[in-house]
Design an enzyme around this catalytic site. Structure first.
Site, short mmCIF file in Angstrom:
data_model
loop_
_atom_site.label_atom_id
_atom_site.label_comp_id
_atom_site.label_asym_id
_atom_site.label_seq_id
_atom_site.Cartn_x
_atom_site.Cartn_y
_atom_site.Cartn_z
N GLU A 293 0.85 -1.21 0.00
CA GLU A 293 0.00 0.00 0.00
C GLU A 293 0.88 1.25 0.00
O GLU A 293 0.57 2.24 -0.67
CB GLU A 293 -0.95 0.02 1.20
CG GLU A 293 -2.02 -1.07 1.16
CD GLU A 293 -2.78 -1.12 -0.16
OE1 GLU A 293 -3.09 -0.06 -0.73
OE2 GLU A 293 -3.03 -2.24 -0.65
N TRP A 296 1.67 1.70 -3.42
CA TRP A 296 0.66 2.41 -4.22
C TRP A 296 0.85 3.92 -4.12
O TRP A 296 0.64 4.67 -5.07
CB TRP A 296 -0.76 2.03 -3.79
CG TRP A 296 -1.25 0.79 -4.48
CD1 TRP A 296 -1.30 -0.47 -3.97
CD2 TRP A 296 -1.76 0.70 -5.84
NE1 TRP A 296 -1.81 -1.33 -4.92
CE2 TRP A 296 -2.09 -0.65 -6.06
CE3 TRP A 296 -1.95 1.62 -6.87
CZ2 TRP A 296 -2.61 -1.10 -7.28
CZ3 TRP A 296 -2.47 1.18 -8.08
CH2 TRP A 296 -2.79 -0.16 -8.28
N TRP A 324 -20.41 11.54 -20.41
CA TRP A 324 -20.79 11.91 -19.03
C TRP A 324 -22.11 12.67 -19.07
O TRP A 324 -22.41 13.35 -20.06
CB TRP A 324 -19.73 12.80 -18.38
CG TRP A 324 -18.36 12.21 -18.33
CD1 TRP A 324 -17.26 12.66 -19.01
CD2 TRP A 324 -17.93 11.07 -17.58
NE1 TRP A 324 -16.17 11.86 -18.72
CE2 TRP A 324 -16.55 10.88 -17.85
CE3 TRP A 324 -18.56 10.19 -16.70
CZ2 TRP A 324 -15.80 9.86 -17.28
CZ3 TRP A 324 -17.80 9.17 -16.14
CH2 TRP A 324 -16.45 9.01 -16.42
N ASN A 359 -10.60 3.59 2.73
CA ASN A 359 -10.25 3.31 1.33
C ASN A 359 -11.32 2.49 0.60
O ASN A 359 -11.68 2.79 -0.53
CB ASN A 359 -8.90 2.60 1.26
CG ASN A 359 -8.49 2.31 -0.16
OD1 ASN A 359 -8.34 3.23 -0.97
ND2 ASN A 359 -8.34 1.04 -0.51
N TRP A 377 -15.34 12.08 -13.47
CA TRP A 377 -14.50 11.77 -12.30
C TRP A 377 -13.88 13.04 -11.72
O TRP A 377 -13.59 13.10 -10.53
CB TRP A 377 -13.44 10.72 -12.62
CG TRP A 377 -12.46 11.05 -13.71
CD1 TRP A 377 -12.54 10.69 -15.02
CD2 TRP A 377 -11.23 11.80 -13.60
NE1 TRP A 377 -11.47 11.17 -15.73
CE2 TRP A 377 -10.63 11.85 -14.88
CE3 TRP A 377 -10.57 12.43 -12.54
CZ2 TRP A 377 -9.42 12.50 -15.14
CZ3 TRP A 377 -9.36 13.09 -12.80
CH2 TRP A 377 -8.80 13.11 -14.08
N TRP A 400 -8.75 8.45 -8.53
CA TRP A 400 -10.00 8.76 -9.23
C TRP A 400 -9.97 8.18 -10.65
O TRP A 400 -10.95 7.64 -11.13
CB TRP A 400 -10.29 10.26 -9.23
CG TRP A 400 -11.09 10.61 -8.01
CD1 TRP A 400 -10.60 11.18 -6.87
CD2 TRP A 400 -12.48 10.34 -7.77
NE1 TRP A 400 -11.61 11.28 -5.93
CE2 TRP A 400 -12.77 10.79 -6.46
CE3 TRP A 400 -13.50 9.77 -8.52
CZ2 TRP A 400 -14.05 10.67 -5.90
CZ3 TRP A 400 -14.77 9.67 -7.96
CH2 TRP A 400 -15.04 10.10 -6.67
C1 LIG Z 1 -11.13 7.87 -5.05
C2 LIG Z 1 -9.93 7.80 -4.12
C3 LIG Z 1 -9.26 8.96 -3.76
C4 LIG Z 1 -8.13 8.91 -2.93
N1 LIG Z 1 -7.51 10.08 -2.57
C5 LIG Z 1 -6.40 10.02 -1.78
C6 LIG Z 1 -5.73 11.21 -1.39
O1 LIG Z 1 -6.08 12.33 -1.80
N2 LIG Z 1 -4.66 11.10 -0.56
C7 LIG Z 1 -4.21 9.89 -0.09
O2 LIG Z 1 -3.24 9.86 0.69
N3 LIG Z 1 -4.82 8.75 -0.47
C8 LIG Z 1 -5.89 8.77 -1.29
N4 LIG Z 1 -6.51 7.61 -1.64
C9 LIG Z 1 -5.87 6.33 -1.29
C10 LIG Z 1 -6.34 5.68 0.02
O3 LIG Z 1 -7.73 5.65 0.10
C11 LIG Z 1 -5.79 6.38 1.27
O4 LIG Z 1 -4.40 6.56 1.14
C12 LIG Z 1 -6.05 5.52 2.52
O5 LIG Z 1 -7.43 5.31 2.67
C13 LIG Z 1 -5.50 6.21 3.73
O6 LIG Z 1 -5.83 5.50 4.88
P1 LIG Z 1 -4.71 4.88 5.81
O7 LIG Z 1 -3.64 5.88 6.06
O8 LIG Z 1 -5.39 4.30 6.99
O9 LIG Z 1 -4.13 3.73 4.88
P2 LIG Z 1 -3.36 2.39 5.24
O10 LIG Z 1 -4.18 1.27 4.73
O11 LIG Z 1 -2.97 2.34 6.65
O12 LIG Z 1 -2.08 2.48 4.29
C14 LIG Z 1 -0.86 3.12 4.70
C15 LIG Z 1 -0.50 4.22 3.73
O13 LIG Z 1 -0.33 3.71 2.40
C16 LIG Z 1 -0.79 4.67 1.45
N5 LIG Z 1 -1.92 4.10 0.70
C17 LIG Z 1 -2.79 3.15 1.11
N6 LIG Z 1 -3.66 2.84 0.13
C18 LIG Z 1 -3.33 3.62 -0.93
C19 LIG Z 1 -3.85 3.78 -2.25
N7 LIG Z 1 -4.86 3.04 -2.70
N8 LIG Z 1 -3.29 4.70 -3.07
C20 LIG Z 1 -2.24 5.45 -2.66
N9 LIG Z 1 -1.69 5.32 -1.42
C21 LIG Z 1 -2.24 4.44 -0.57
C22 LIG Z 1 -1.26 5.89 2.24
O14 LIG Z 1 -0.20 6.82 2.29
C23 LIG Z 1 -1.56 5.29 3.60
O15 LIG Z 1 -1.49 6.22 4.65
C24 LIG Z 1 -7.66 7.65 -2.47
C25 LIG Z 1 -8.34 6.48 -2.84
C26 LIG Z 1 -9.47 6.56 -3.65
C27 LIG Z 1 -10.16 5.28 -4.04
#
Ligand SMILES: Cc1cc2nc3c(=O)[nH]c(=O)nc-3n(C[C@H](O)[C@H](O)[C@H](O)COP(=O)(O)OP(=O)(O)OC[C@H]3O[C@@H](n4cnc5c(N)ncnc54)[C@H](O)[C@@H]3O)c2cc1C
Length: 494
Positions: A293, A296, A324, A359, A377, A400
């Site tokens: 993650e 990602w 759209w 997420n 989007w 997105w």
């Molecule tokens: C439509 C959409 C918009 C999003 N917008 C953002 C945003 O603006 N900023 C943002 O930080 N994340 C975004 N995310 C990714 C993700 O949802 C969040 O990073 C995550 O929910 C943060 O929660 P956490 O810190 O508990 O994640 P954890 O599950 O604890 O993961 C640890 C870290 O890994 C990174 N991470 C985890 N999942 C993703 C992912 N899918 N993509 C990128 N990095 C990830 C984050 O930095 C996160 O803090 C988005 C996802 C979606 C589907």
């Protein structure tokens, strides 16, 4: 030697390569500049500004009040400060947003022309985008080979640095008030979907909810809070992360995203601390998943660096002709959490009330907006930008586009989440929905995910009157799915 350390998305003292080197080499002038003009449309949204205010306050405390907080075009402000304080060098950690890259290159050139030493460092990424390329020297477009064949077999991430032993800060002469940045909202308003305040004239400052969520329950904003949150997660959340991370009512996620975005903690610190905590072999798959993650996050920065139009343009140009159906009323109901689809409304209200959304639920609400409601989007991207405390240009735009099907390595457009079965699967006891959609809390689990299927008697007993105290669904899920697939066929055959 007097060295400016220019704080940007690295609001911490530990594992800060630029600050570390500045502290070793001379007297440090720690500077932060709020530069909305250069950011243009990507100036921080309202929730991010709220976070930034508290993060700067925490950083300033850690620096014993020595942080010089300024506002304006950094290309003008930095040279002025350099002259005022007789500065010899300017150091910073690199950022990767296209507007920042462009601005920083110009600043670097101008400062060097003025005879200053300028150095930049990697303080925010495990692998910088230009270091991971395919054999043919072009960038990866698919996550798994990027991460497994590119990142993991290249150099391991840099080990974290300690807090500099001593930071000799330059005494500043100007008034240094974070409040002057006006990052906090001035006026309050009543959140339209908050049943407690609906109909009342009472003004509620929306950031009070954020404060209660992050600062009272969540142990705060800033470097110390980030470290505490990481320790909590490693103790209570990492074990079981791989499965638990998909369930919004469970505590298996770290909630570190905003701390990472503002650089209150570095990905290197998170990477190595989690590896050290996962001593038990049971946790190996959880650790691998957690690291991927973070991968990602890296991939999002990678895409933004190599494809700088990602926030504005479809990564796959065939989506340029997508039909759209812009509909401001549908968009507003989605934004307010009043779509009549409980898991979607729960997510949108979580976002509004806390500045965060789980997420799994981000994916569900995104799919619903783009596919069932056929809204572009970019509308979702803009709303998240304004409301998320972790709003990040790379992750937001990449995600997105992923949800819409137009991105790199995206979920195919024809894979449309069913929000009812997603709710049943990932919120089986309905705890998450009941927390954010309390007007449905009396419904039995069987109908909680699709209240329109409940009979009059069940609704009556739960105190639910569809169309009165909870909306009827904004669209028919089956029909809107079919319409989305039709729209997809139209661009597929082009
Ligand atoms: C439509 C959409 C918009 C999003 N917008 C953002 C945003 O603006 N900023 C943002 O930080 N994340 C975004 N995310 C990714 C993700 O949802 C969040 O990073 C995550 O929910 C943060 O929660 P956490 O810190 O508990 O994640 P954890 O599950 O604890 O993961 C640890 C870290 O890994 C990174 N991470 C985890 N999942 C993703 C992912 N899918 N993509 C990128 N990095 C990830 C984050 O930095 C996160 O803090 C988005 C996802 C979606 C589907």
């Amino acid at each position: 030697m007097v060295i400016i350390h220019w704080f940007r998305q690295d609001l911490r003292l530990s594992d800060n390569p630029s600050l570390f080197e500045a502290a070793e080499n001379g007297q440090v002038l720690p500077v932060f500049i709020l530069d909305d003009r250069s950011a243009g449309q990507w100036a921080p949204g309202r929730a991010s500004r709220w976070w930034l205010h508290h993060s700067l306050a925490a950083l300033n405390d850690a620096l014993n009040g020595r942080l010089l907080v300024l506002q304006g075009d950094a290309a003008k402000v930095l040279p002025e400060v350099a002259v005022e304080y007789k500065v010899d060098a300017v150091y910073w950690n690199r950022c990767y947003e296209p507007w920042r890259i462009q601005r920083d290159q110009q600043i670097k050139k101008a400062l060097r022309n003025d005879g200053l030493e300028v150095k930049s460092f990697n303080g925010s990424l495990l692998w910088e985008p230009w270091t991971v390329l395919k054999k043919d020297r072009t960038p990866y477009r698919v996550f798994t080979p990027y991460y497994r064949k590119g990142c993991l077999i290249s150099e391991p991430p840099r080990e974290p640095l300690p807090v500099p032993k001593k930071i000799r800060c330059v005494a500043t002469t100007s008034k240094n008030d974070i409040n002057d940045l006006d990052l906090l909202p001035a006026e309050g308003f009543v959140p339209a979907h908050n049943p407690e305040s609906a109909g009342e004239a009472k003004q509620v400052r929306w950031d009070h909810n954020l404060y209660a969520y992050w600062c009272k329950q969540g142990r705060g904003v800033g470097e110390t809070a980030a470290k505490n949150k990481l320790q909590d997660f490693l103790g209570k959340g990492l074990n079981g992360y791989k499965v638990g991370r998909d369930f919004p009512a469970r505590r298996n996620i770290s909630k570190l995203s905003a701390h990472l975005h503002f650089g209150e903690i570095s990905p290197n610190q998170v990477w190595y601390a989690s590896a050290a905590a996962a001593t038990d072999s049971n946790v190996e798959t959880d650790l691998d998943c957690f690291h991927s993650e973070l991968g990602w996050r890296e991939f999002s920065y990678y895409l933004l660096y190599h494809f700088p139009t990602l926030p504005e343009e479809n990564f796959q140009p065939k989506f340029d002709g997508f039909p759209w159906q812009d509909d401001p009323e549908k968009l507003t109901r989605w934004q307010k959490g009043l779509t009549g689809i409980p898991i979607v409304d729960a997510g949108m209200r979580e976002l509004w009330q806390t500045g965060f959304m789980h997420n799994r639920v981000r994916m569900i609400v995104g799919s619903f907006l783009v596919k069932n409601l056929l809204q572009p989007w970019r509308h979702g991207e803009a709303w998240f930008w304004d409301c998320l405390v972790d709003a990040d240009l790379s992750s937001n735009s990449a995600s997105w586009q992923w949800v819409a099907g137009s991105g790199a390595d995206a979920a195919p457009y024809f894979r449309i989440f069913n929000p009812v079965s997603q709710g049943q699967k990932f919120d089986p006891d309905g705890d998450y929905i009941r927390r954010y959609v309390p007007e449905l809390s009396g419904l039995p689990d069987k109908y909680l995910f699709a209240p329109w299927e409940a009979g009059d008697n069940v609704l009556y007993q739960a105190g639910v009157v569809l169309g009165e105290n909870y909306p009827t669904p904004i669209v028919d899920l089956k029909k809107s799915r079919a319409k989305a697939l039709e729209a997809w066929q139209a661009i597929r055959t082009q």
